[in-house]
Each structure stands twice: as C-alpha cells, then as structure tokens.
Design a protein around this motif. Structure first.
Motif, PDB file in Angstrom:
ATOM      1  N   GLY A   1       0.833  -1.216   0.000  1.00 50.95           N
ATOM      2  CA  GLY A   1       0.000   0.000   0.000  1.00 50.95           C
ATOM      3  C   GLY A   1       0.859   1.253   0.000  1.00 50.95           C
ATOM      4  N   ASN A   2       0.237   2.382  -0.333  1.00 45.53           N
ATOM      5  CA  ASN A   2       0.974   3.641  -0.425  1.00 45.53           C
ATOM      6  C   ASN A   2       0.633   4.650   0.663  1.00 45.53           C
ATOM      7  OD1 ASN A   2       0.745   3.135  -3.810  1.00 45.53           O
ATOM      8  ND2 ASN A   2       2.722   3.627  -2.893  1.00 45.53           N
ATOM      9  N   TYR A   3      -0.361   4.338   1.480  1.00 45.10           N
ATOM     10  CA  TYR A   3      -0.779   5.343   2.464  1.00 45.10           C
ATOM     11  C   TYR A   3      -0.523   4.877   3.887  1.00 45.10           C
ATOM     12  CZ  TYR A   3      -3.838   5.709  -1.609  1.00 45.10           C
ATOM     13  OH  TYR A   3      -4.343   5.708  -2.870  1.00 45.10           O
ATOM     14  N   GLY A   4       0.385   3.925   4.057  1.00 46.82           N
ATOM     15  CA  GLY A   4       0.609   3.403   5.396  1.00 46.82           C
ATOM     16  C   GLY A   4      -0.609   2.671   5.926  1.00 46.82           C
ATOM     17  N   GLN A   5      -1.428   2.126   5.005  1.00 51.29           N
ATOM     18  CA  GLN A   5      -2.661   1.451   5.432  1.00 51.29           C
ATOM     19  C   GLN A   5      -2.408   0.340   6.441  1.00 51.29           C
ATOM     20  OE1 GLN A   5      -2.055   1.934   1.972  1.00 51.29           O
ATOM     21  NE2 GLN A   5      -3.969   1.609   0.874  1.00 51.29           N
TER      22      GLN A   5
ATOM     23  N   PRO B   1      -4.126  -4.068  -9.445  1.00 48.78           N
ATOM     24  CA  PRO B   1      -3.210  -2.938  -9.243  1.00 48.78           C
ATOM     25  C   PRO B   1      -1.957  -3.219 -10.072  1.00 48.78           C
ATOM     26  CG  PRO B   1      -3.029  -4.469  -7.418  1.00 48.78           C
ATOM     27  CD  PRO B   1      -4.070  -5.044  -8.336  1.00 48.78           C
ATOM     28  N   SER B   2      -1.154  -2.199 -10.335  1.00 45.29           N
ATOM     29  CA  SER B   2       0.061  -2.484 -11.114  1.00 45.29           C
ATOM     30  C   SER B   2       1.044  -3.323 -10.287  1.00 45.29           C
ATOM     31  CB  SER B   2       0.706  -1.196 -11.629  1.00 45.29           C
ATOM     32  OG  SER B   2       1.012  -0.335 -10.565  1.00 45.29           O
TER      33      SER B   2
ATOM     34  N   PHE C   1      -5.861  -5.826  -1.702  1.00 46.08           N
ATOM     35  CA  PHE C   1      -6.374  -5.003  -2.803  1.00 46.08           C
ATOM     36  C   PHE C   1      -7.795  -4.538  -2.475  1.00 46.08           C
ATOM     37  CE2 PHE C   1      -7.912  -4.883  -7.451  1.00 46.08           C
ATOM     38  CZ  PHE C   1      -7.430  -3.602  -7.653  1.00 46.08           C
ATOM     39  N   VAL C   2      -8.627  -5.459  -2.008  1.00 46.72           N
ATOM     40  CA  VAL C   2     -10.018  -5.092  -1.708  1.00 46.72           C
ATOM     41  C   VAL C   2     -10.073  -4.128  -0.509  1.00 46.72           C
ATOM     42  CG1 VAL C   2     -12.233  -5.995  -0.876  1.00 46.72           C
ATOM     43  CG2 VAL C   2     -11.058  -7.114  -2.781  1.00 46.72           C
ATOM     44  N   ALA C   3      -9.251  -4.387   0.516  1.00 48.39           N
ATOM     45  CA  ALA C   3      -9.312  -3.542   1.725  1.00 48.39           C
ATOM     46  C   ALA C   3      -8.559  -2.226   1.551  1.00 48.39           C
ATOM     47  CB  ALA C   3      -8.749  -4.306   2.920  1.00 48.39           C
ATOM     48  N   GLY C   4      -7.524  -2.223   0.694  1.00 49.30           N
ATOM     49  CA  GLY C   4      -6.684  -1.034   0.628  1.00 49.30           C
ATOM     50  C   GLY C   4      -6.549  -0.403  -0.741  1.00 49.30           C
ATOM     51  N   GLY C   5      -6.935  -1.111  -1.784  1.00 52.77           N
ATOM     52  CA  GLY C   5      -6.765  -0.586  -3.144  1.00 52.77           C
ATOM     53  C   GLY C   5      -8.070  -0.029  -3.685  1.00 52.77           C
ATOM     54  N   SER C   6      -8.065   0.331  -4.947  1.00 46.15           N
ATOM     55  CA  SER C   6      -9.290   0.912  -5.504  1.00 46.15           C
ATOM     56  C   SER C   6      -9.549   0.485  -6.941  1.00 46.15           C
ATOM     57  CB  SER C   6      -9.208   2.432  -5.436  1.00 46.15           C
ATOM     58  OG  SER C   6      -8.005   2.862  -6.026  1.00 46.15           O
ATOM     59  N   GLY C   7      -8.530   0.381  -7.726  1.00 40.57           N
ATOM     60  CA  GLY C   7      -8.713   0.036  -9.140  1.00 40.57           C
ATOM     61  C   GLY C   7      -7.352  -0.072  -9.780  1.00 40.57           C
TER      62      GLY C   7
ATOM     63  N   THR D   1       2.618   1.695 -15.818  1.00 40.84           N
ATOM     64  CA  THR D   1       1.413   2.506 -15.636  1.00 40.84           C
ATOM     65  C   THR D   1       0.980   2.544 -14.168  1.00 40.84           C
ATOM     66  OG1 THR D   1      -0.072   0.637 -15.974  1.00 40.84           O
ATOM     67  CG2 THR D   1       0.659   1.827 -17.952  1.00 40.84           C
ATOM     68  N   TRP D   2      -0.161   3.174 -13.922  1.00 48.06           N
ATOM     69  CA  TRP D   2      -0.680   3.357 -12.570  1.00 48.06           C
ATOM     70  C   TRP D   2       0.449   3.804 -11.642  1.00 48.06           C
ATOM     71  CZ3 TRP D   2      -5.673   4.083 -11.485  1.00 48.06           C
ATOM     72  CH2 TRP D   2      -6.552   3.818 -12.533  1.00 48.06           C
ATOM     73  N   ASN D   3       0.533   3.286 -10.443  1.00 47.44           N
ATOM     74  CA  ASN D   3       1.563   3.883  -9.589  1.00 47.44           C
ATOM     75  C   ASN D   3       2.961   3.350  -9.881  1.00 47.44           C
ATOM     76  OD1 ASN D   3       1.725   6.038  -8.005  1.00 47.44           O
ATOM     77  ND2 ASN D   3       1.391   4.983  -6.075  1.00 47.44           N
ATOM     78  N   HIS D   4       3.079   2.444 -10.850  1.00 46.81           N
ATOM     79  CA  HIS D   4       4.423   2.053 -11.269  1.00 46.81           C
ATOM     80  C   HIS D   4       5.128   3.191 -12.009  1.00 46.81           C
ATOM     81  CE1 HIS D   4       4.199  -1.958  -9.767  1.00 46.81           C
ATOM     82  NE2 HIS D   4       5.402  -2.218 -10.253  1.00 46.81           N
TER      83      HIS D   4
END
Ligand SMILES: Cc1cc2nc3c(=O)[nH]c(=O)nc-3n(C[C@H](O)[C@H](O)[C@H](O)COP(=O)(O)OP(=O)(O)OC[C@H]3O[C@@H](n4cnc5c(N)ncnc54)[C@H](O)[C@@H]3O)c2cc1C
Length: 447
Positions: free
Chosen positions: A86-90, A144-145, A155-161, A320-323
């Motif tokens: 994750g990217n937000y310290g989730q 996710p990328s 992914f379901v708990a912390g990601g979005s698309g 792509t995406w956050n990559h």
C-alpha cells in the motif's frame, strides 16, 4: 490504549497457538510495520517510527480466530497486513500492538465455471490467482500495477482500481465483490459470511472493521492482450486520441498517457523514447487494426509490441498506474505524486495547472470508467517542494475542477471523498466493538 511492548507471558500465549508463526526480532517487526508510504514525504515523516510489538502469521482461519480472541481479551491493537504494498501506510500499526500477516492463508477454494466467480483466501497473491484463472480461460477484472506481489484481500481492503479500470471501473462498483468471509474481534470471535450488500462496508476500509479470511470475486473471460504504444507530438491531440481510443468499439484493458518528460526517463519496455508523448494501451487482438487506423489518422506513430503473455519479465502494464511513480522515484526520490479525477473539460483544466506549475507537474493520465462513463484520472508526478507547496497545488487542482484522492493522508476518509461512510462505521461497531482493528485509520470511528 497504547502498548509499548507486550509482556513475555502474553507473547508465550501467542506462541502456543498451534500453526501460528511469531516474529519477535526487531528487524522483522520493523519490516512488517512498513509499506510504500515513503512515496509521500508527508507520510514518511509521520509513520517512519511506527512499529509493531509482535508480528504473527496465521496458517488457518482457526489461528486467526485465536489471535482475534487474545487481542480482544488483552485490548491489543490488531493491524492486518497482506503483502504490504500500500501507499498510504494502510497497514502501518499507528498504535503498535500486533501485526497479523495474512500471506499463508492463500488457498483458492472454489471456481464456478458457469459464473466465473472465484472464492479465494485473503492472502493469495493476485498474480497467482490470475495464473490459476488463466487455466480456466478467465482473468481478474481489476488489478493494481503491483499485481504480481499484492494480496487479494489487501487489494479489496486497501486498493481501488487499476489495470482493467478502463472497462470495469472501480472495486467498489457493484458486481466485483460477491461475498466475504470475515472474522470478528470479540470475546468469542465469529466467522461470518457476508453477502454482497453487507460486504460493501469492508470494501476499502483498510481492515478497520473486520478480518477478511476469504473473498468471492467476479472474473472476466481471458484475452491475449496486445501491447500497443502510440507516440504523439502534441499534448492536446494525444489527449483527444486517448479519449477516442477509449470510446471506440474496441475491448481495452489499459489506456494510459504519459507526458514526454516521463517517457524519456522510464525503462524502455514500451520501445525507446522518441521525444513524444506516449499512449500505452492493452487491447484485444481484434482491436489492434482499429487503433492503428485511428493513430495514423491523428498523425501519430503506432507500434504493436505483440501479446503480453508471449513475453517474460515486465510488461507495459508495469509502466502505468503507480508504477509510473515508482520508476520516476527510482531516478530521483524528490518526485512524489497526486491522484485525481479530472473534470469533463480535461484539456482546459490541465493547461490551467500546467501554465502555473510547469515541469514541477508532469502529466500521467489513466482512462477509467466512472459511473458508466469514460473519464480521465490523473496521477501526475510532482516535484516535492514542501508541505505548503503541496497544499497550494492541491487547492489549484480543486479550483480547476478536479476531484482529489489525496495520497498524503492516513485515514480511509481523507484518501477518498472526505466523507464518513456510516456503513463502514456501523460494521466496526458490530465486528470490532473495542475499536482494536487498525486504530487511527477510520475517522468516522474516532469522532
Ligand atoms: C508501485 C505501486 C503501484 C501501485 N498500483 C496500484 C494500483 O494500480 N491500484 C491500486 O488500487 N493500488 C495500487 N497500489 C497500492 C497497493 O499495491 C495495492 O492496493 C495492493 O493491492 C495492496 O495489496 P497488499 O496485499 O499489499 O495490501 P497491504 O498493503 O498489505 O494492505 C492494504 C490494506 O488492506 C488491509 N488488509 C490486508 N489484508 C487484510 C485482510 N485479510 N482483511 C482486512 N484487511 C486487510 C491492511 O490492513 C491495509 O489497510 C500500488 C502500490 C505501489 C507501491
């Protein structure tokens, strides 16, 4: 309640749970208390000293129940971790306590060949699941990328698309998540099966309101996606072509656009840089010739790089995406990023921002489906120049009409639309009455 450390008797109790792996070494605890929050200088400062008191790794749902029971009895904060990408310290334990790593709970339990629904345990890697689905001529709709290393529940708990969002929208759109198996944090933890409606409250809640042990997801028929790169000299034309491609009668899995300064610095997996802006597209084989025709008509240069599956190593989707942010940061860690949905007057808002911010803001655009309509999301690469600069830039983006998904904040709500979701909070009351799960991340609970 804050625990700076756990007494030995308690650690022994965790160790006596059969099948449970326990990590006690400082280095291990530090490793499992981090994710990729350092993409944000704001979060880096805020989270770098957070560390679990103990890390555990269950091998079965029974182990999960035992851990939940012990944490409840002793009032120990419990933070769940998938792969920690994750990217937000989730998955960072703000108030220490126990971090529970879900990666050994990774069986694929069921595949329904008439619906394509797959039931899988929380810690299964998306890459492994996608490989399994391929053998059934299916594939994941959304990835996710980080799809090779991320877990399904993470992914379901912390990601979005991500990859697939051009066709399938976002994880919270009805139809993706069919049900969840969840363990509660109570005196006698319950194992519940939540059908689609009830499961929504745990979708993108950062594991604050229930421990996901298994999920049922919808899948799509598999396609031998073709990698396409289209280079354009002129930015407005590139944006128009991107939208035209996304609106054409072709089946897309990914439709991204990178400003030329970014293309120059990325790995050359989509071909060498030509000093132009680049569209990166994954398209069904039957759509390649149509995209070629459209690109040539727009005066752009077209290149089909062939089938994704035929390749080994990293593909176009890993640009792509956050990559995109990852590669830019690998070159210079002063780069950070923002996330937003652009208003319908995309070009106007982009040029407004570009005129003021110049090369401190480099455009990275992803086409997404938002409530049934093709829209442009932007994940611009931004040169970090301090908190005040960031706030001014975010304010400018909002003034230009963008809806922000701020990646420099730690709560579920602040990273989304800023509003409290009553269903998420209600689920926390029901499944985590003491508020032990991932404390500090659900604003609606803290009020
Ligand atoms: C380079 C890069 C690119 C990325 N690209 C994308 C992208 O395209 N799209 C996107 O959405 N995200 C993206 N991300 C963010 C992240 O990789 C994904 O969201 C990923 O799916 C998270 O999975 P994970 O297993 O690593 O979850 P973790 O980071 O381990 O956890 C994420 C959240 O889920 C919770 N959680 C984990 N397991 C459970 C469980 N069993 N039950 C309840 N809660 C649980 C955790 O507590 C945490 O709050 C990217 C990150 C990086 C670094």
């Amino acid at each position: 309640m804050h625990h700076s450390s756990l007494p030995n008797e308690l650690i022994n109790e965790f160790q006596s749970i059969s099948g449970l792996k326990v990590f006690k070494k400082t280095k291990e605890k530090e490793r499992f208390s981090r994710d990729f929050y350092d993409y944000s200088p704001v979060l880096k400062k805020r989270l770098e000293n957070c560390c679990a008191d103990l890390v555990v790794q269950p091998n079965s749902v029974e182990d999960v129940i035992s851990v939940a029971q012990l944490c409840y009895r002793e009032d120990i904060p419990l933070t769940l971790r998938g792969a920690g990408t994750g990217n937000y310290g989730q998955c960072v334990p703000l108030r220490s306590g126990v971090v529970m790593v879900m990666s050994s709970l990774n069986n694929i339990r069921d595949f329904n060949s008439s619906t394509g629904f797959v039931t899988v345990e929380a810690g299964c890697l998306m890459g492994d699941l996608d490989k399994y689905l391929f053998s059934k001529e299916r594939q994941l709709r959304l990835l996710p990328s980080t799809w090779r290393s991320a877990s399904v529940a993470g992914f379901v708990a912390g990601g979005s698309g991500g990859i697939g969002s051009v066709r399938w929208g976002f994880l919270r759109d009805p139809g993706h998540l069919l049900s969840l198996e969840v363990v509660t944090v109570e005196e006698q933890p319950r194992k519940l099966c939540l059908e689609a409606d009830a499961a929504e409250a745990l979708n993108h809640a950062y594991g604050t309101n229930g421990i996901i042990t298994a999920l049922t997801l919808a899948t799509a028929p598999s396609v031998a996606w073709q990698e396409v790169a289209i280079d354009c000299r002129d930015w407005p034309r590139a944006v128009e072509l991107l939208l035209d491609c996304a609106r054409a009668a072709v089946d897309l899995h990914l439709c991204s656009l990178l400003e030329k300064q970014i293309v120059d610095l990325l790995p050359a997996w989509s071909g060498p840089s030509t000093g132009r802006h680049r569209l990166l597209i994954l398209v069904n084989p039957d759509g390649v010739s149509t995209l070629e025709r459209m690109a040539i008509a727009a005066g752009a240069s077209f290149k089909c790089l062939g089938s994704e599956k035929a390749k080994t190593g990293s593909g176009l989707r890993e640009l792509t995406w956050n990559h995109t942010t990852l590669h830019m940061r690998a070159i210079n860690s002063d780069w950070t990023y923002l996330q937003m949905l652009l208003p319908l007057c995309e070009l106007e808002s982009m040029s407004l921002l570009k005129n003021k911010w110049g090369d401190d803001l480099l455009w990275h655009i992803e086409v997404v489906r938002q409530q049934g309509v093709q829209r442009l999301a932007a994940l611009p690469i931004v040169r970090w120049q301090g908190q005040a600069f960031l706030e001014e830039l975010i304010a400018d983006c909002k003034n230009a009409g963008a809806i922000m998904f701020n990646p420099h904040v730690i709560t579920v709500e602040d990273g989304g639309l800023g509003v409290i979701d009553g269903n998420q909070v209600h689920a926390k009351h029901c499944f985590d009455p003491k508020g032990l799960l991932n404390p500090g991340k659900l604003k609606g609970w803290m009020k």
